[in-house]
Design an enzyme around this catalytic site. Structure first.
Site, PDB file in Angstrom:
ATOM      1  N   LYS A 163     -49.401 -17.582  56.287  1.00 43.22           N
ATOM      2  CA  LYS A 163     -49.556 -19.034  56.207  1.00 43.22           C
ATOM      3  C   LYS A 163     -50.721 -19.491  57.087  1.00 43.22           C
ATOM      4  O   LYS A 163     -50.911 -18.945  58.175  1.00 43.22           O
ATOM      5  CB  LYS A 163     -48.249 -19.640  56.739  1.00 43.22           C
ATOM      6  CG  LYS A 163     -47.959 -21.031  56.258  1.00 43.22           C
ATOM      7  CD  LYS A 163     -46.554 -21.421  56.656  1.00 43.22           C
ATOM      8  CE  LYS A 163     -46.591 -22.641  57.533  1.00 43.22           C
ATOM      9  NZ  LYS A 163     -45.306 -23.229  57.830  1.00 43.22           N
ATOM     10  N   LYS A 173     -40.327 -14.987  67.609  1.00 43.63           N
ATOM     11  CA  LYS A 173     -41.266 -15.391  68.661  1.00 43.63           C
ATOM     12  C   LYS A 173     -40.980 -14.715  69.999  1.00 43.63           C
ATOM     13  O   LYS A 173     -41.859 -14.657  70.852  1.00 43.63           O
ATOM     14  CB  LYS A 173     -41.262 -16.913  68.818  1.00 43.63           C
ATOM     15  CG  LYS A 173     -41.902 -17.618  67.634  1.00 43.63           C
ATOM     16  CD  LYS A 173     -41.950 -19.111  67.849  1.00 43.63           C
ATOM     17  CE  LYS A 173     -42.550 -19.822  66.659  1.00 43.63           C
ATOM     18  NZ  LYS A 173     -42.339 -21.274  66.709  1.00 43.63           N
ATOM     19  N   LYS A 210     -52.160 -23.464  62.819  1.00 43.28           N
ATOM     20  CA  LYS A 210     -52.959 -23.989  63.932  1.00 43.28           C
ATOM     21  C   LYS A 210     -53.216 -22.919  64.974  1.00 43.28           C
ATOM     22  O   LYS A 210     -54.235 -22.920  65.632  1.00 43.28           O
ATOM     23  CB  LYS A 210     -52.164 -25.081  64.656  1.00 43.28           C
ATOM     24  CG  LYS A 210     -52.027 -26.361  63.936  1.00 43.28           C
ATOM     25  CD  LYS A 210     -51.453 -27.357  64.937  1.00 43.28           C
ATOM     26  CE  LYS A 210     -50.399 -28.225  64.333  1.00 43.28           C
ATOM     27  NZ  LYS A 210     -49.038 -27.824  64.662  1.00 43.28           N
TER      28      LYS A 210
HETATM   29  P1  AMP Z   1     -46.506 -27.434  62.525  1.00 48.17           P
HETATM   30  O1  AMP Z   1     -47.920 -26.948  62.259  1.00 48.17           O
HETATM   31  O2  AMP Z   1     -45.542 -26.293  62.673  1.00 48.17           O
HETATM   32  O3  AMP Z   1     -46.440 -28.455  63.602  1.00 48.17           O
HETATM   33  O4  AMP Z   1     -46.025 -28.150  61.179  1.00 48.17           O
HETATM   34  C1  AMP Z   1     -46.224 -29.515  60.824  1.00 48.17           C
HETATM   35  C2  AMP Z   1     -45.959 -29.692  59.340  1.00 48.17           C
HETATM   36  O5  AMP Z   1     -47.009 -29.065  58.578  1.00 48.17           O
HETATM   37  C3  AMP Z   1     -44.643 -29.059  58.851  1.00 48.17           C
HETATM   38  O6  AMP Z   1     -44.022 -29.934  57.896  1.00 48.17           O
HETATM   39  C4  AMP Z   1     -45.073 -27.763  58.205  1.00 48.17           C
HETATM   40  O7  AMP Z   1     -44.175 -27.326  57.193  1.00 48.17           O
HETATM   41  C5  AMP Z   1     -46.446 -28.166  57.612  1.00 48.17           C
HETATM   42  N1  AMP Z   1     -47.344 -26.992  57.504  1.00 48.17           N
HETATM   43  C6  AMP Z   1     -47.827 -26.258  58.546  1.00 48.17           C
HETATM   44  N2  AMP Z   1     -48.637 -25.267  58.096  1.00 48.17           N
HETATM   45  C7  AMP Z   1     -48.638 -25.357  56.717  1.00 48.17           C
HETATM   46  C8  AMP Z   1     -49.264 -24.603  55.665  1.00 48.17           C
HETATM   47  N3  AMP Z   1     -50.066 -23.578  55.911  1.00 48.17           N
HETATM   48  N4  AMP Z   1     -49.045 -24.996  54.376  1.00 48.17           N
HETATM   49  C9  AMP Z   1     -48.246 -26.052  54.104  1.00 48.17           C
HETATM   50  N5  AMP Z   1     -47.618 -26.812  55.053  1.00 48.17           N
HETATM   51  C10 AMP Z   1     -47.806 -26.467  56.348  1.00 48.17           C
END
Ligand code: AMP
Length: 325
Positions: A191, A108, A194
């Protein structure tokens, strides 16, 4: 057993968040668990204060709409004093070299002119989040494996120098092929995220049925015609099969056998997904229209979190010599 996990309010939650995290937290969680909105982590790169606040409220409603017990949800910054104190104690346990080795920090910060110091130190704050609540298990995606290892190292080092104080947590990483990695529909090597620039590749949790249908229809596949589960050589089709399996049940490999072409697979994926998300979207709309209910959930969550955190913090302050034994 206490499970703990978090979601960062850095954009609209995606299908990846729901299938990879929220639905598992809802299915397996108990009222002892802690699921929080990590608004402090969202401040490690440039942010807008008003947007941060509105997204934090929005995501709290998303957690409850996903079926997570309201008694186990809270907002990270509601415990900013306790976290700030434990963060300092843990920064005094961590070395600079350990923090600078974090792959996420390297990725990052690469090529950026200005990097917030918190981008380097937030894995220590993450350790404070986990240790403060005595969490035994931390369900996370594979990308968090290294941060969890750091948390375990800090807890073990502190315990061996100053006496048993922290529970040493374990990462729980879901097995591949079970929605653990939902990929971008336009760039299936990446992946779904958001913060992705491509709106067409990301399904938002609040997307309407018409938008979901359109995005699935336009999802990138490959030049073959055979429906087969093979993430390495057919990432687009395999991602669609994983979404179908996670939405309607079944195994992605076995599901592939029921399809002769990509068109019928896409139609079924869209229909299953729309059905899967419908109740979550309905509950979300009810909650979003009732700010008093959300405020009540927040207040209770913060009080419960504080009662656990105060005990751990006192233990740590005593062990390190800040309070008399
Ligand atoms: P974050 O979006 O980084 O706040 O992640 C929140 C949760 O969502 C975490 O447990 C991540 O591992 C899960 N997560 C985020 N994006 C994905 C994705 N594309 N596929 C599966 N799990 C995800």
């Amino acid at each position: 057993m206490i499970r703990l996990s978090a979601i960062t309010p850095s954009g609209q939650p995606t299908l990846g968040n729901y299938l990879g995290a929220l639905r598992t937290w809802a299915r397996e969680g108990t009222h002892e668990d802690v699921y929080f909105i990590s608004d402090l982590h969202a401040m490690t790169s440039s942010h807008n204060p008003q947007r941060l606040r509105s997204m934090t409220r929005e995501q709290l409603a998303v957690l409850v709409a996903s079926g997570i017990d309201p008694a186990s949800v809270c907002v990270q910054s509601d415990l900013i004093r306790e976290l700030g104190a434990l963060n300092w104690v843990l920064e005094c346990t961590c070395t600079y070299g350990e923090a600078a080795r974090m792959i996420q920090f390297k990725e990052k910060s690469l090529g950026r002119e200005s990097v917030r110091l918190s981008l380097l130190t937030y894995p220590v704050l993450m350790a404070a989040d986990i240790l403060l609540y005595d969490a035994d298990r931390v369900p996370v995606g594979d990308d968090q494996r290294q941060h969890l290892e750091l948390t375990r190292n800090l807890a073990q080092r502190f315990n061996s120098r100053f006496g048993e104080t922290f529970v040493v947590p374990e990462a729980v990483i879901p097995p591949p092929g079970r929605g653990d990695r939902i990929m971008d529909l336009q760039e299936p090597q990446k992946k779904m995220s958001k913060s992705s620039a491509s709106q067409q590749g990301t399904i938002g949790l609040f997307d309407s049925p018409a938008i979901i249908e359109r995005k699935i229809k336009r999802a990138v596949t490959d030049t073959e015609t055979e429906v087969r589960y093979d993430p390495k050589t057919k990432p687009g089709v395999s991602n669609l099969l994983e979404i179908l399996a996670a939405s309607a049940g079944g195994d992605p490999r076995a599901l592939a056998e029921g399809y002769a072409n990509y068109g019928s697979l896409k139609a079924d994926v869209a229909a299953a997904l729309i059905e899967k998300l419908r109740p979550v979207q309905e509950r979300y709309r009810e909650l979003a229209g009732d700010p008093a209910a959300t405020a009540g959930i927040l207040g209770k969550g913060a009080a419960k979190a504080e009662s656990v955190a105060a005990v751990t913090l006192e233990r740590a302050r005593t062990a390190i010599g800040l309070l008399p034994r």
